[in-house]
Design a protein around this motif. Structure first.
Motif, mmCIF file in Angstrom:
data_model
loop_
_atom_site.group_PDB
_atom_site.id
_atom_site.type_symbol
_atom_site.label_atom_id
_atom_site.label_comp_id
_atom_site.label_asym_id
_atom_site.label_seq_id
_atom_site.Cartn_x
_atom_site.Cartn_y
_atom_site.Cartn_z
ATOM 1 N N TYR A 36 0.378 -1.202 -0.383
ATOM 2 C CA TYR A 36 -0.163 -0.023 0.273
ATOM 3 C C TYR A 36 0.717 1.418 -0.617
ATOM 4 O O TYR A 36 0.236 2.262 -1.238
ATOM 5 N N GLN A 37 1.844 0.972 0.410
ATOM 6 C CA GLN A 37 2.912 2.531 0.537
ATOM 7 C C GLN A 37 3.288 2.553 -1.511
ATOM 8 O O GLN A 37 3.426 4.245 -1.728
ATOM 9 N N LEU A 38 4.051 1.887 -1.470
ATOM 10 C CA LEU A 38 4.339 1.346 -2.923
ATOM 11 C C LEU A 38 3.122 1.713 -3.953
ATOM 12 O O LEU A 38 3.236 2.530 -4.917
ATOM 13 N N LEU A 39 1.892 1.840 -3.511
ATOM 14 C CA LEU A 39 0.601 1.331 -4.196
ATOM 15 C C LEU A 39 0.009 3.221 -4.559
ATOM 16 O O LEU A 39 0.422 3.474 -5.519
ATOM 17 N N HIS A 40 0.185 3.590 -3.597
ATOM 18 C CA HIS A 40 -0.095 5.164 -2.743
ATOM 19 C C HIS A 40 1.304 5.906 -3.901
ATOM 20 O O HIS A 40 0.914 6.828 -4.609
ATOM 21 N N ARG A 58 -8.410 6.802 -8.717
ATOM 22 C CA ARG A 58 -9.243 5.558 -7.843
ATOM 23 C C ARG A 58 -8.301 5.364 -6.313
ATOM 24 O O ARG A 58 -8.605 5.722 -5.305
ATOM 25 N N VAL A 59 -7.652 5.225 -6.443
ATOM 26 C CA VAL A 59 -6.674 4.585 -5.370
ATOM 27 C C VAL A 59 -6.804 6.174 -4.909
ATOM 28 O O VAL A 59 -6.235 6.219 -3.399
ATOM 29 N N ARG A 60 -5.978 7.321 -5.399
ATOM 30 C CA ARG A 60 -6.213 8.467 -4.713
ATOM 31 C C ARG A 60 -6.853 8.938 -4.098
ATOM 32 O O ARG A 60 -6.952 9.612 -3.593
ATOM 33 N N GLU A 61 -8.140 8.900 -4.976
ATOM 34 C CA GLU A 61 -9.756 9.356 -4.664
ATOM 35 C C GLU A 61 -10.009 9.059 -2.579
ATOM 36 O O GLU A 61 -10.115 9.333 -1.788
ATOM 37 N N ARG A 66 -10.200 8.313 3.208
ATOM 38 C CA ARG A 66 -9.520 7.994 4.393
ATOM 39 C C ARG A 66 -9.245 9.093 5.492
ATOM 40 O O ARG A 66 -9.390 8.825 6.467
ATOM 41 N N ALA A 67 -8.346 9.992 4.492
ATOM 42 C CA ALA A 67 -7.220 10.897 5.253
ATOM 43 C C ALA A 67 -8.243 11.988 6.268
ATOM 44 O O ALA A 67 -8.299 12.224 6.641
ATOM 45 N N ALA A 68 -9.126 12.314 5.023
ATOM 46 C CA ALA A 68 -10.666 13.171 5.375
ATOM 47 C C ALA A 68 -10.940 12.421 6.871
ATOM 48 O O ALA A 68 -11.587 13.381 7.875
ATOM 49 N N SER A 69 -11.208 11.838 7.481
ATOM 50 C CA SER A 69 -12.070 9.945 7.728
ATOM 51 C C SER A 69 -11.619 10.450 9.192
ATOM 52 O O SER A 69 -11.867 10.665 9.759
#
Length: 75
Positions: A36-40, A58-61, A66-69
């Protein structure tokens, strides 16, 4: 591992599950956390956006939601 490879894998496995975690370890040879680190990073790279624009978006959104949550939860 290139951004293209990571995003192609994510396109094949869009939802997180135990099976996906096993596939990450088996096919990519890394831990799910590292994946997930590499994917982001891949989703934000020019190469990733060029090769897999829909998956990268989709990954960025998902990451932004999740960050907003977390931000709302923390205060």
């Amino acid at each position: 591992m290139t951004p293209e490879e990571l995003l192609a894998f994510e396109a094949r496995w869009p939802r997180h599950s135990t099976t996906k975690g096993e596939a990450i370890r088996g096919h990519l040879g890394i831990s799910p956390a590292r994946y997930y680190q590499l994917l982001h990073r891949a989703a934000s790279s020019l190469e990733g956006i060029r090769e897999h624009p829909i998956t990268a978006r989709r990954v960025r959104e998902t990451l932004a939601l999740r960050a907003a949550s977390r931000e709302r939860f923390v205060g």
